[in-house]
Design an enzyme around this catalytic site. Structure first.
Site, PDB file in Angstrom:
ATOM      1  N   LYS A  96     156.121  41.473  79.135  1.00 23.05           N
ATOM      2  CA  LYS A  96     157.224  40.968  78.309  1.00 23.05           C
ATOM      3  C   LYS A  96     158.158  42.076  77.860  1.00 23.05           C
ATOM      4  CE  LYS A  96     155.886  36.570  76.275  1.00 23.05           C
ATOM      5  NZ  LYS A  96     155.830  35.839  75.001  1.00 23.05           N
ATOM      6  N   LYS A 107     152.462  32.488  87.465  1.00 24.72           N
ATOM      7  CA  LYS A 107     151.997  31.308  86.724  1.00 24.72           C
ATOM      8  C   LYS A 107     153.171  30.385  86.378  1.00 24.72           C
ATOM      9  CE  LYS A 107     152.179  32.584  81.892  1.00 24.72           C
ATOM     10  NZ  LYS A 107     151.705  32.478  80.551  1.00 24.72           N
ATOM     11  N   LYS A 141     157.100  28.154  80.878  1.00 29.06           N
ATOM     12  CA  LYS A 141     158.294  27.559  80.284  1.00 29.06           C
ATOM     13  C   LYS A 141     159.467  28.529  80.298  1.00 29.06           C
ATOM     14  CE  LYS A 141     155.561  27.710  76.158  1.00 29.06           C
ATOM     15  NZ  LYS A 141     154.985  27.144  75.028  1.00 29.06           N
TER      16      LYS A 141
END
Ligand code: AMP
Ligand code: TRP
Length: 339
Positions: A119, A202, A205
């Site tokens: 991230k 994966k 969202k």
């Protein structure tokens, strides 16, 4: 020292950082409902808004997404009378224990977290301090309830190991078996639902491509279209699951089918061996629509009355606080704080 016994208690959380996906449903929500219904654990479920703000969230969107996540828990089958359902920021003990754990966890532990590396990326100097400390807050979520079991998808495994490290270090440093060493509950064919566009990533969202995921808000046509367009290889389905070893996209679709029907992956293979994608994809879409349509419908019904969702969350927060407050108070006392 005798091992202390802890009440069997489940805790898990979902971030309101966007609409939920089929990955959240199969990897998390569906399993939360199973654990609630098997009746062997007290269950505490949380919409983790304090985690969501470790990256920028537009305030109005955060409000809407928090209600949407709560509606997804309810629509999936969480019973707010039986389980506890609330949003994290309404129970200040999470942030408080998170701070105490910031002083237990070590920089080196945090730096090794793959989610942090992913991230923060190359621009880690610009990432928020909260993103770096994210796993300490997650440990606080769990340990403020002395939770013994945490159902999550595979991607959270490393964070749960860190939670165990924090509990172990705290217990050792203060010479008390105060926090339980939590068991992760990860497994089944949907522990890691992959993107429909790339079988090595994966389903998320936050993926820029909407075609990569099934959203809990997608209607039947959209679900069918996304499965029809899902990336696959040209081969038909083999005889055994083992035969899918080097075919990540194909394996993902079989895993999704198994998780939705409650079959084992071997059962799916024996039923569909030799099928081409022209057969298997429509079968998968049909199962998905059958599973998701009632949940989507119920979510939409619930979201039409935000006041009712807010009341349920506040009531859940009161019940959550009744468990967390004495545990955090005792944590402060163990650390030597006055009052
Ligand atoms: P998040 O949306 O990151 O807050 O995740 C909430 C829960 O859903 C966690 O238990 C995750 O591990 C799980 N989850 C998220 N994405 C997936 C996925 N693609 N496959 C399986 N589980 C997932
Ligand atoms: N980090 C989790 C995720 O992104 C969400 C989460 C926060 C969580 N606190 C938790 C999950 C406590 C389980 C237990 O998926």
């Amino acid at each position: 020292m005798a091992e202390p016994t802890f009440t069997p208690r489940v805790f898990s959380g979902i971030q309101p950082s966007g609409g939920l996906t089929l990955g959240n449903y199969l990897g998390a929500l569906k399993r939360f409902v199973d654990m609630q219904n098997d009746g062997t654990h007290e269950c505490v479920f949380c919409v983790v808004d304090l985690h969501a703000i470790t990256v920028w969230q537009d305030p109005a969107a955060l409000t809407a997404q928090t209600r949407e996540a709560a509606a997804a828990f309810l629509a999936a089958g969480i019973d707010p009378e039986h389980s506890i359902l609330f949003n994290q920021s309404q129970v200040p003990e999470h942030a408080e224990l998170g701070w105490l754990f910031n002083c237990v966890a070590r920089m080196g532990w945090m730096r090794r977290m793959t989610q942090w590396k992913e991230k923060a990326g190359k621009n880690s100097e610009e990432a928020s301090l909260g993103l770096f400390g994210y796993p300490a807050l997650m440990a606080a979520d769990i340990l403020a309830y002395h939770a013994t079991h945490v159902p999550v998808g595979e991607d959270q495994k490393q964070h749960l190991e860190l939670t165990r490290d924090i509990a172990t270090k705290f217990n050792h440093d203060f010479g008390r078996d105060f926090f339980p060493i939590t068991e992760p509950v990860i497994g089944g064919p949907a522990a890691r639902v992959m993107s429909l566009r790339d079988g090595t990533k994966k389903m998320s969202k936050s993926d820029p491509s909407d075609m990569s995921r099934i959203n809990l808000s997608d209607d039947a046509d959209m679900i069918a279209q996304k499965f029809r367009k899902a990336r696959t290889d040209p081969e038909p389905l083999p005889e055994t699951y083992e035969g899918l070893k080097d075919r990540p996209e194909a394996r993902n679709l079989v895993d999704i089918y198994a998780a939705m029907t409650g079959q084992t992956t071997e059962q799916v293979m024996s039923e569909h061996a030799g099928a081409g994608w022209g057969q298997f994809k429509p079968a998968l879409a049909e199962v998905a629509v059958e599973t998701m349509a009632p949940i989507t419908g119920e979510m939409n019904r619930l979201m039409a009355d935000p006041g009712e969702i807010d009341r349920l969350l506040s009531r859940g927060a009161e019940r959550a606080r009744a468990i967390a407050a004495p545990i955090v108070k005792e944590t402060r006392a163990i650390m030597g704080m006055v009052g």
